[in-house]
Design an enzyme around this catalytic site. Structure first.
Site, PDB file in Angstrom:
ATOM      1  N   ALA A  36       0.871  -1.174   0.000  1.00 27.92           N
ATOM      2  CA  ALA A  36       0.000   0.000   0.000  1.00 27.92           C
ATOM      3  C   ALA A  36       0.912   1.228   0.000  1.00 27.92           C
ATOM      4  O   ALA A  36       2.092   1.136   0.341  1.00 27.92           O
ATOM      5  CB  ALA A  36      -0.891  -0.023   1.230  1.00 27.92           C
ATOM      6  N   GLY A  51       0.779  -4.902   1.108  1.00 26.88           N
ATOM      7  CA  GLY A  51      -0.440  -4.937   0.296  1.00 26.88           C
ATOM      8  C   GLY A  51      -0.231  -5.600  -1.056  1.00 26.88           C
ATOM      9  O   GLY A  51      -1.189  -6.114  -1.648  1.00 26.88           O
ATOM     10  N   GLU A  62      -0.641  -9.166  -0.348  1.00 26.32           N
ATOM     11  CA  GLU A  62      -2.068  -9.356  -0.040  1.00 26.32           C
ATOM     12  C   GLU A  62      -2.909  -9.302  -1.310  1.00 26.32           C
ATOM     13  O   GLU A  62      -3.873 -10.073  -1.462  1.00 26.32           O
ATOM     14  CB  GLU A  62      -2.512  -8.297   0.971  1.00 26.32           C
ATOM     15  CG  GLU A  62      -1.841  -8.516   2.334  1.00 26.32           C
ATOM     16  CD  GLU A  62      -2.014  -7.353   3.295  1.00 26.32           C
ATOM     17  OE1 GLU A  62      -1.747  -6.191   2.896  1.00 26.32           O
ATOM     18  OE2 GLU A  62      -2.421  -7.585   4.443  1.00 26.32           O
ATOM     19  N   GLU A  78       5.145  -5.004   7.231  1.00 22.39           N
ATOM     20  CA  GLU A  78       4.488  -3.921   7.975  1.00 22.39           C
ATOM     21  C   GLU A  78       5.091  -3.687   9.355  1.00 22.39           C
ATOM     22  O   GLU A  78       5.121  -2.560   9.853  1.00 22.39           O
ATOM     23  CB  GLU A  78       2.984  -4.210   8.118  1.00 22.39           C
ATOM     24  CG  GLU A  78       2.192  -4.044   6.822  1.00 22.39           C
ATOM     25  CD  GLU A  78       2.162  -5.294   5.945  1.00 22.39           C
ATOM     26  OE1 GLU A  78       2.949  -6.249   6.200  1.00 22.39           O
ATOM     27  OE2 GLU A  78       1.367  -5.316   4.995  1.00 22.39           O
TER      28      GLU A  78
HETATM   29  N1  CAA Z   1       4.641   3.169  -0.723  1.00 22.93           N
HETATM   30  C1  CAA Z   1       5.063   4.315  -1.265  1.00 22.93           C
HETATM   31  N2  CAA Z   1       6.184   4.428  -1.973  1.00 22.93           N
HETATM   32  C2  CAA Z   1       6.934   3.332  -2.125  1.00 22.93           C
HETATM   33  C3  CAA Z   1       6.584   2.091  -1.587  1.00 22.93           C
HETATM   34  C4  CAA Z   1       5.364   2.027  -0.850  1.00 22.93           C
HETATM   35  N3  CAA Z   1       4.901   0.882  -0.327  1.00 22.93           N
HETATM   36  N4  CAA Z   1       7.527   1.181  -1.882  1.00 22.93           N
HETATM   37  C5  CAA Z   1       8.459   1.829  -2.617  1.00 22.93           C
HETATM   38  N5  CAA Z   1       8.100   3.128  -2.771  1.00 22.93           N
HETATM   39  C6  CAA Z   1       8.832   4.176  -3.480  1.00 22.93           C
HETATM   40  C7  CAA Z   1      10.049   4.633  -2.700  1.00 22.93           C
HETATM   41  O1  CAA Z   1       9.681   5.567  -1.712  1.00 22.93           O
HETATM   42  C8  CAA Z   1      10.885   5.225  -3.800  1.00 22.93           C
HETATM   43  O2  CAA Z   1      10.359   6.497  -4.093  1.00 22.93           O
HETATM   44  P1  CAA Z   1      11.363   7.767  -4.367  1.00 22.93           P
HETATM   45  O3  CAA Z   1      12.086   7.348  -5.645  1.00 22.93           O
HETATM   46  O4  CAA Z   1      10.423   8.885  -4.551  1.00 22.93           O
HETATM   47  O5  CAA Z   1      12.262   7.844  -3.199  1.00 22.93           O
HETATM   48  C9  CAA Z   1      10.588   4.321  -5.002  1.00 22.93           C
HETATM   49  O6  CAA Z   1       9.361   3.654  -4.690  1.00 22.93           O
HETATM   50  C10 CAA Z   1      11.631   3.253  -5.228  1.00 22.93           C
HETATM   51  O7  CAA Z   1      11.815   2.532  -4.019  1.00 22.93           O
HETATM   52  P2  CAA Z   1      13.255   2.304  -3.331  1.00 22.93           P
HETATM   53  O8  CAA Z   1      14.184   3.390  -3.698  1.00 22.93           O
HETATM   54  O9  CAA Z   1      13.013   2.047  -1.894  1.00 22.93           O
HETATM   55  O10 CAA Z   1      13.694   0.948  -4.063  1.00 22.93           O
HETATM   56  P3  CAA Z   1      14.731  -0.147  -3.523  1.00 22.93           P
HETATM   57  O11 CAA Z   1      14.976  -1.050  -4.684  1.00 22.93           O
HETATM   58  O12 CAA Z   1      15.879   0.487  -2.839  1.00 22.93           O
HETATM   59  O13 CAA Z   1      13.903  -0.968  -2.385  1.00 22.93           O
HETATM   60  C11 CAA Z   1      11.978  -2.117  -1.500  1.00 22.93           C
HETATM   61  C12 CAA Z   1      12.827  -1.774  -2.755  1.00 22.93           C
HETATM   62  C13 CAA Z   1      12.771  -3.041  -0.572  1.00 22.93           C
HETATM   63  C14 CAA Z   1      10.734  -2.844  -1.989  1.00 22.93           C
HETATM   64  C15 CAA Z   1      11.617  -0.827  -0.749  1.00 22.93           C
HETATM   65  O14 CAA Z   1      11.060   0.104  -1.681  1.00 22.93           O
HETATM   66  C16 CAA Z   1      10.621  -1.000   0.352  1.00 22.93           C
HETATM   67  O15 CAA Z   1      10.957  -1.484   1.423  1.00 22.93           O
HETATM   68  N6  CAA Z   1       9.342  -0.593   0.127  1.00 22.93           N
HETATM   69  C17 CAA Z   1       8.301  -0.633   1.120  1.00 22.93           C
HETATM   70  C18 CAA Z   1       7.795  -2.050   1.329  1.00 22.93           C
HETATM   71  C19 CAA Z   1       6.751  -2.039   2.414  1.00 22.93           C
HETATM   72  O16 CAA Z   1       6.999  -1.723   3.560  1.00 22.93           O
HETATM   73  N7  CAA Z   1       5.495  -2.431   2.063  1.00 22.93           N
HETATM   74  C20 CAA Z   1       4.400  -2.504   2.985  1.00 22.93           C
HETATM   75  C21 CAA Z   1       3.607  -1.240   2.925  1.00 22.93           C
HETATM   76  S1  CAA Z   1       2.382  -1.144   4.210  1.00 22.93           S
HETATM   77  C22 CAA Z   1       1.088  -2.053   3.643  1.00 22.93           C
HETATM   78  O17 CAA Z   1       1.093  -2.553   2.536  1.00 22.93           O
HETATM   79  C23 CAA Z   1      -0.067  -2.205   4.592  1.00 22.93           C
HETATM   80  C24 CAA Z   1      -1.083  -3.205   4.186  1.00 22.93           C
HETATM   81  O18 CAA Z   1      -1.199  -4.290   4.759  1.00 22.93           O
HETATM   82  C25 CAA Z   1      -2.011  -2.925   3.106  1.00 22.93           C
END
Ligand code: CAA
Length: 262
Positions: free
Chosen positions: A69, A113, A116, A136
């Site tokens: 998400a 998400g 999910e 999360e």
């Molecule tokens: N939401 C918003 N933006 C996100 C995102 C997310 N879930 N995941 C990645 N992005 C964005 C980053 O902020 C980044 O944006 P900028 O270029 O503007 O900085 C862009 O996508 C590229 O991401 P990274 O630079 O982080 O890429 P990476 O290759 O270094 O890392 C990754 C990849 C490990 C997947 C890392 O992006 C990450 O950890 N993302 C978040 C994963 C996460 O925590 N997901 C769970 C979200 S909460 C949820 O989903 C709740 C639910 O149950 C519904």
């Protein structure tokens, strides 16, 4: 009007009777914003309503199926009463009320998400580069769209608990071994593999495929006795379909069935 490259969900409606829906926010690793999920739900509902389409494939872009998400968007909600009032993420459940089969083609990250969403689809085909997880806990929250519920049903308690409590990811190979995905294919071939599965399904009777999907999904919500009763009712109900008659008669006559989809 948006050009197609700006659409959050691209739709490729194919003459084979399937639609390929591509999540299209590659710069944000397909973070599932409210507007993206509303677009996805709307497009899946259009597939459901379109008699020429029998199944759908949902896929991502580049290195992500979907990295969760949208964290930045969710962070704009600052209190429990905000998210309660908006019923944050409630509209995601539209995906699990689609009646036609949906195959997820996962080529990269399916996190939070994103995992999910993949689990809300009916079959997951993964590439060797796919990664699944519920990170999360690293953000100070817990899964909100089935990560604590569908995952345990898919891979069992101990593995689900480890993913949810450590935020660690499963490789494609581990996900296959655990039963989360139906198949792992070489990098770059996951969409073709998912399309082939969807097209195979599209070659059968649409109402029958829908009854089968409904029945399998019912098993997640019912006791065995209730589920068996539900299954027997829907099995008997196929005797109300022209396609049941056609399928049986074609077998007996040693010819290919011609489905009427009714
Ligand atoms: N939401 C918003 N933006 C996100 C995102 C997310 N879930 N995941 C990645 N992005 C964005 C980053 O902020 C980044 O944006 P900028 O270029 O503007 O900085 C862009 O996508 C590229 O991401 P990274 O630079 O982080 O890429 P990476 O290759 O270094 O890392 C990754 C990849 C490990 C997947 C890392 O992006 C990450 O950890 N993302 C978040 C994963 C996460 O925590 N997901 C769970 C979200 S909460 C949820 O989903 C709740 C639910 O149950 C519904």
């Amino acid at each position: 009007a948006f050009s197609s490259s700006e659409e959050l969900v691209l739709v490729d409606r194919r003459s084979s009777g399937i639609a390929v829906l591509t999540l299209n926010r590659p710069k944000a690793l397909n973070a599932l914003s409210d507007s993206l999920m509303r677009a996805l739900a709307e497009k899946l509902q259009q597939v459901d309503a379109d008699a020429a389409l029998k199944a759908a494939v949902v896929t991502g872009t580049g290195k992500a199926f979907a990295a969760g998400a949208d964290i930045k968007e969710m962070n704009s909600r600052s209190s429990y009463s905000d998210v309660r009032h908006d019923n944050m993420l409630a509209h995601w459940s539209a995906v699990s009320s689609i009646r036609k089969p949906i195959v997820a083609a996962v080529g990269g990250f399916a996190l939070g998400g994103g995992c999910e969403l993949a689990m809300s689809c009916d079959i997951i085909i993964a590439s060797q580069a796919a990664k699944f997880g519920q990170p999360e806990i690293k953000l100070g929250t817990i899964p909100g769209v089935g990560g604590t519920q569908r995952l345990i049903r898919a891979i069992g308690k101990s593995k689900a608990m480890e993913l949810v409590l450590t935020g660690e990811m499963l490789s494609a190979e581990e996900a296959e071994k655990a039963g989360l995905v139906s198949r792992v294919v070489p990098v770059g071939t996951e969409l073709d593999a998912a399309v082939a599965v969807a097209e195979k399904i599209a070659g059968f009777s649409t109402p029958v495929a829908q009854l089968a999907k409904e029945c399998v999904n019912a098993s997640q919500e019912m006791s065995l006795a209730e589920g068996l009763r539900f299954e027997r009712h829907l099995f008997h109900a196929t005797w109300g379909l022209e396609d049941r008659k056609e399928g049986f008669e074609a077998f007996v006559a040693k010819r290919s069935p011609e489905w009427k989809h009714r």
